[in-house]
Design a protein around this motif. Structure first.
Motif, PDB file in Angstrom:
ATOM      1  N   TRP A  90       0.762  -1.200   0.479  1.00  0.00           N
ATOM      2  CA  TRP A  90      -0.256  -0.357  -0.067  1.00  0.00           C
ATOM      3  C   TRP A  90       0.992   1.172  -0.009  1.00  0.00           C
ATOM      4  O   TRP A  90       0.422   2.607  -0.622  1.00  0.00           O
ATOM      5  N   GLY A  91       1.807   1.565  -0.271  1.00  0.00           N
ATOM      6  CA  GLY A  91       2.877   2.340  -0.192  1.00  0.00           C
ATOM      7  C   GLY A  91       4.238   2.339   0.120  1.00  0.00           C
ATOM      8  O   GLY A  91       4.426   1.080   1.233  1.00  0.00           O
ATOM      9  N   ASN A  92       5.560   3.258   0.317  1.00  0.00           N
ATOM     10  CA  ASN A  92       6.022   3.588   1.034  1.00  0.00           C
ATOM     11  C   ASN A  92       6.537   4.802   1.902  1.00  0.00           C
ATOM     12  O   ASN A  92       6.013   5.477   1.651  1.00  0.00           O
ATOM     13  N   ILE A  93       6.767   4.374   2.966  1.00  0.00           N
ATOM     14  CA  ILE A  93       7.152   5.220   4.319  1.00  0.00           C
ATOM     15  C   ILE A  93       8.951   5.516   4.464  1.00  0.00           C
ATOM     16  O   ILE A  93       9.425   4.412   4.371  1.00  0.00           O
ATOM     17  N   THR A  94       9.223   6.993   3.673  1.00  0.00           N
ATOM     18  CA  THR A  94      10.730   7.002   4.378  1.00  0.00           C
ATOM     19  C   THR A  94      10.439   8.382   5.632  1.00  0.00           C
ATOM     20  O   THR A  94      10.201   9.362   5.154  1.00  0.00           O
ATOM     21  N   ILE A  95      11.368   8.233   6.390  1.00  0.00           N
ATOM     22  CA  ILE A  95      11.675   8.665   7.658  1.00  0.00           C
ATOM     23  C   ILE A  95      12.828   9.211   7.749  1.00  0.00           C
ATOM     24  O   ILE A  95      14.051   7.961   7.793  1.00  0.00           O
ATOM     25  N   GLN A  96      13.587  10.286   7.970  1.00  0.00           N
ATOM     26  CA  GLN A  96      14.601  10.918   8.211  1.00  0.00           C
ATOM     27  C   GLN A  96      14.583  11.615   9.230  1.00  0.00           C
ATOM     28  O   GLN A  96      13.783  12.641   9.414  1.00  0.00           O
ATOM     29  N   ILE A 140       9.117  13.168   7.252  1.00  0.00           N
ATOM     30  CA  ILE A 140       8.023  11.957   6.439  1.00  0.00           C
ATOM     31  C   ILE A 140       7.723  11.732   5.154  1.00  0.00           C
ATOM     32  O   ILE A 140       7.638  12.731   4.811  1.00  0.00           O
ATOM     33  N   LEU A 141       8.013  10.503   4.149  1.00  0.00           N
ATOM     34  CA  LEU A 141       7.351  10.939   3.099  1.00  0.00           C
ATOM     35  C   LEU A 141       6.760   9.782   3.234  1.00  0.00           C
ATOM     36  O   LEU A 141       6.939   8.529   3.051  1.00  0.00           O
ATOM     37  N   TYR A 142       5.666   9.882   2.644  1.00  0.00           N
ATOM     38  CA  TYR A 142       4.908   8.607   2.032  1.00  0.00           C
ATOM     39  C   TYR A 142       4.299   8.916   0.390  1.00  0.00           C
ATOM     40  O   TYR A 142       4.429  10.015   0.004  1.00  0.00           O
ATOM     41  N   GLU A 143       4.520   7.666  -0.389  1.00  0.00           N
ATOM     42  CA  GLU A 143       4.431   7.324  -1.626  1.00  0.00           C
ATOM     43  C   GLU A 143       3.309   5.948  -2.480  1.00  0.00           C
ATOM     44  O   GLU A 143       3.696   4.852  -0.996  1.00  0.00           O
ATOM     45  N   LEU A 144       2.613   6.188  -3.086  1.00  0.00           N
ATOM     46  CA  LEU A 144       1.961   5.028  -3.217  1.00  0.00           C
ATOM     47  C   LEU A 144       3.696   4.429  -4.455  1.00  0.00           C
ATOM     48  O   LEU A 144       3.619   4.693  -4.615  1.00  0.00           O
ATOM     49  N   PRO A 145       3.230   2.676  -4.068  1.00  0.00           N
ATOM     50  CA  PRO A 145       3.947   1.742  -5.022  1.00  0.00           C
ATOM     51  C   PRO A 145       4.432   2.616  -6.342  1.00  0.00           C
ATOM     52  O   PRO A 145       5.821   1.975  -6.328  1.00  0.00           O
ATOM     53  N   ASP A 146       3.120   3.157  -6.928  1.00  0.00           N
ATOM     54  CA  ASP A 146       3.875   3.661  -8.538  1.00  0.00           C
ATOM     55  C   ASP A 146       4.012   5.351  -8.492  1.00  0.00           C
ATOM     56  O   ASP A 146       3.936   5.751  -9.529  1.00  0.00           O
ATOM     57  N   GLY A 147       4.472   5.582  -7.387  1.00  0.00           N
ATOM     58  CA  GLY A 147       4.598   6.715  -6.946  1.00  0.00           C
ATOM     59  C   GLY A 147       4.248   8.153  -7.720  1.00  0.00           C
ATOM     60  O   GLY A 147       4.243   9.045  -7.883  1.00  0.00           O
ATOM     61  N   ARG A 148       2.535   7.433  -7.746  1.00  0.00           N
ATOM     62  CA  ARG A 148       1.953   8.194  -8.422  1.00  0.00           C
ATOM     63  C   ARG A 148       1.310   9.208  -7.877  1.00  0.00           C
ATOM     64  O   ARG A 148       0.903  10.668  -7.835  1.00  0.00           O
ATOM     65  N   LEU A 149       0.987   8.741  -6.226  1.00  0.00           N
ATOM     66  CA  LEU A 149       0.577  10.430  -4.972  1.00  0.00           C
ATOM     67  C   LEU A 149       2.081  10.656  -4.293  1.00  0.00           C
ATOM     68  O   LEU A 149       1.937   9.613  -3.967  1.00  0.00           O
ATOM     69  N   ARG A 150       2.605  10.884  -3.829  1.00  0.00           N
ATOM     70  CA  ARG A 150       3.750  11.739  -2.749  1.00  0.00           C
ATOM     71  C   ARG A 150       3.227  12.789  -2.368  1.00  0.00           C
ATOM     72  O   ARG A 150       2.406  13.570  -2.363  1.00  0.00           O
ATOM     73  N   LEU A 151       3.521  12.087  -1.161  1.00  0.00           N
ATOM     74  CA  LEU A 151       2.905  12.841   0.174  1.00  0.00           C
ATOM     75  C   LEU A 151       4.391  13.128   1.173  1.00  0.00           C
ATOM     76  O   LEU A 151       4.600  12.630   1.731  1.00  0.00           O
ATOM     77  N   ALA A 152       3.991  14.759   1.599  1.00  0.00           N
ATOM     78  CA  ALA A 152       5.747  14.570   2.524  1.00  0.00           C
ATOM     79  C   ALA A 152       5.190  15.064   4.197  1.00  0.00           C
ATOM     80  O   ALA A 152       4.510  16.955   3.436  1.00  0.00           O
TER      81      ALA A 152
END
Lengths: 408, 151
Positions: A181-187, A225-237
């Protein structure tokens, strides 16, 4: 400064230690040495811009005659001696009016150690000088190919006071979770911001002069914190920081030993379709000056920023961009009238509305030609270094820019 | 007048023609079947779409057996790259380029290696341990291994 030195030494010793540990038998073995060199990647970019404005100056004497005083040259190298270990660095030469007057700077230089790198999860630490993870564009803001336009939306990515938020020296923890359901990246980082540039004084003192003392970088905190759908269509940060700077007055200084805090909160959203992308970011920018012994300086305020941007890929290798960008120096004084009453400086120096249209042509994957036109109301993001007299700034003005960029 | 006519021909008609050619080229080759391939020693026969995306977005660094992953791609404007990105990864080539640029120019990752022809792709994949790339179906021979992608 001592703590900064401490971090640099810590970084160097850990880098050395990890390199030694990582290749116990390796460096004796010539074949392995070749293997390690194979993991070296070198990239670079080079750009020349032209800016012509009416009324105010941007990146040099751009008013009327136009200015070629905008140039970006970068050299990036990374080495991955082990899958989990990467050393990266970038040298940057940037000429952009009085604010960046050339020279070569270490844009970033750090060691990245990846403890865990599995299909579903990644965890690691970085040590050294890193670009601050602010919004969608700060990490790569000086690389023309990564920008949607020649000038980034100035409401969030200030060029007038860019150095404070640009990069910092310290430590950063990062993690990534990858699921269906997506990728979450935290720095998350603790680091010392850069304050030894001319425009850092501008960030803190604005038009108040003379600044005789010295700025001191203090421990600061940065996270995204960055969230994106697996296909990168939607990106939120969501990005936030607390940047701290101290001030050491000199003898007979008009200011006392004060401190400055800048705490931005940035919300970012992007939707990517095949032919178009829509990006929007909103920032709340809280800043506080304290202890300078000057009532006009010792104040806190919150400004805000917003832009909405559309990109349309109307032909292969061609892109058009349309953006509306808003900046308010003080949320409680959006039209600048209170500022005018208190300081007798123009009200329009407290806001800026910028409508931008631009065109980009990727002539080849490594050569790009871009051009854009800005219609601007307000002077809030003008650099005092290029426009020393705030009272003579124009309220309504235009900016035309063209840039050619090459990369390898 | 002849000057202006020639100028118009060069400035407008030729680019227009080129663009039409580019479009038809894409249209023709979009029917082409593309397959993901690896070095035969990688021993990977199946990958999920998400894992494949992690690999080609340069986020996953090693195979399960610890061997570093080496990603090979054709240039951004190669028709086969476009087909591969859309069909196998469900992303658009510009998204891959942005993701790679973010990694490279912030120092947080590395870019894939670019090859300039399908023949070069096949040779690199066949001779580089841990490598992964893609080829049109007709260019694949026994020197590389096909990987099947699960939804």
């Amino acid at each position: 400064m001592n703590s900064k030195k401490f971090f640099t030494n810590l970084f160097l010793s850990i880098a050395g230690l990890l390199l030694t540990l990582s290749a116990p038998s390796g460096f004796a073995n010539e074949h392995q040495g070749v293997q390690i060199l194979k993991q070296l990647q070198v990239h670079g970019f080079l750009s020349q811009g032209y800016i012509k404005t009416t009324g105010n100056n941007v990146f040099g004497h751009s008013n009327n005659s136009g200015s070629f005083d905008f140039r970006e040259i970068g050299l990036t190298a990374s080495l991955r001696p082990l899958p989990g270990l990467q050393l990266s660095g970038q040298l940057l030469h940037r000429r952009a009016g009085e604010g960046s007057d050339g020279g070569i700077h270490i844009d970033f230089g750090f060691l990245d150690y990846n403890f865990i790198n599995m299909p579903e999860v990644e965890l690691g630490v970085r040590l050294g000088r890193m670009k601050n993870p602010f919004g969608f564009y700060n990490d790569t803001r000086d690389v023309p190919f990564t920008r949607p336009s020649i000038l980034l939306p100035q409401s969030i990515y200030f060029d007038r006071t860019r150095n404070l938020a640009l990069a910092s020296d310290g430590v950063q923890l990062y993690g990534e979770s990858r699921t269906d359901w997506g990728n979450i990246t935290i720095q998350l980082g603790a680091a010392f911001p850069q304050v030894d540039d001319k425009d850092s004084e501008t960030s803190i003192f604005g038009h108040m002069t003379p600044v005789r003392g010295e700025l001191k970088s203090r421990l600061s905190y940065i996270g995204r914190i960055l969230y994106e759908l697996p296909d990168g269509r939607l990106r939120l940060a969501v990005s936030s920081a607390q940047l701290n700077v101290g001030y050491d007055p000199s003898q007979n200084d008009i200011f006392e030993s004060g401190s400055f805090r800048f705490s931005p909160l940035i919300l970012s959203a992007q939707y990517n379709a095949e032919r178009w992308s829509i990006t929007s970011e909103y920032a709340l920018r809280y800043s506080r000056r304290h202890g300078f012994g000057n009532p006009r300086l010792d104040q806190s305020s919150t400004g805000d920023s917003f832009y909405l941007q559309g990109i349309y890929r109307f032909l292969p290798n061609w892109e058009a961009v349309l953006r509306y960008d808003l900046l308010f120096a003080n949320k409680k004084d959006r039209n600048g009238k209170k500022f005018l009453a208190a300081s007798s400086h123009p009200a329009y120096s407290q806001y800026a509305r910028d409508l931008t249209v631009g065109l980009r042509w990727n002539i080849t994957p490594s050569i790009m030609l871009s051009t854009e036109y800005h219609r601007i109301n307000g002077a809030a993001w003008l650099s005092p270094l290029d426009n020393p007299d705030i009272d003579s700034a124009e309220k309504n003005w235009n900016l035309f820019a063209a840039q050619i960029s090459y990369r390898f | 007048m002849t000057g202006i006519f020639t100028y118009c021909l060069r400035g407008i008609l030729l680019p227009a023609l080129l663009i039409i050619l580019l479009f038809t080229d894409n249209a023709l080759s979009s029917g082409e079947a593309v397959e993901v391939i690896t070095h035969p020693g990688t021993n990977v026969n199946y990958l999920s779409k998400n894992l494949l995306r992690s690999v080609f977005s340069m986020r996953l660094r090693t195979w399960q057996n610890g061997v570093p992953i080496r990603v090979f791609v054709l240039p951004d404007d190669a028709p086969l790259h476009n087909i591969f990105a859309k069909k196998k990864l469900n992303v658009f080539p510009y998204q891959l380029r942005s993701a790679w640029d973010r990694l490279v120019y912030s120092g947080t990752g590395q870019a894939p290696l670019v090859v300039h022809s399908e023949e070069e792709m096949r040779t690199k994949i066949a001779t580089t341990p841990g490598s992964i790339g893609y080829l049109s179906e007709i260019k694949i021979d026994g020197s590389v291994q096909i990987v099947h992608i699960n939804e």
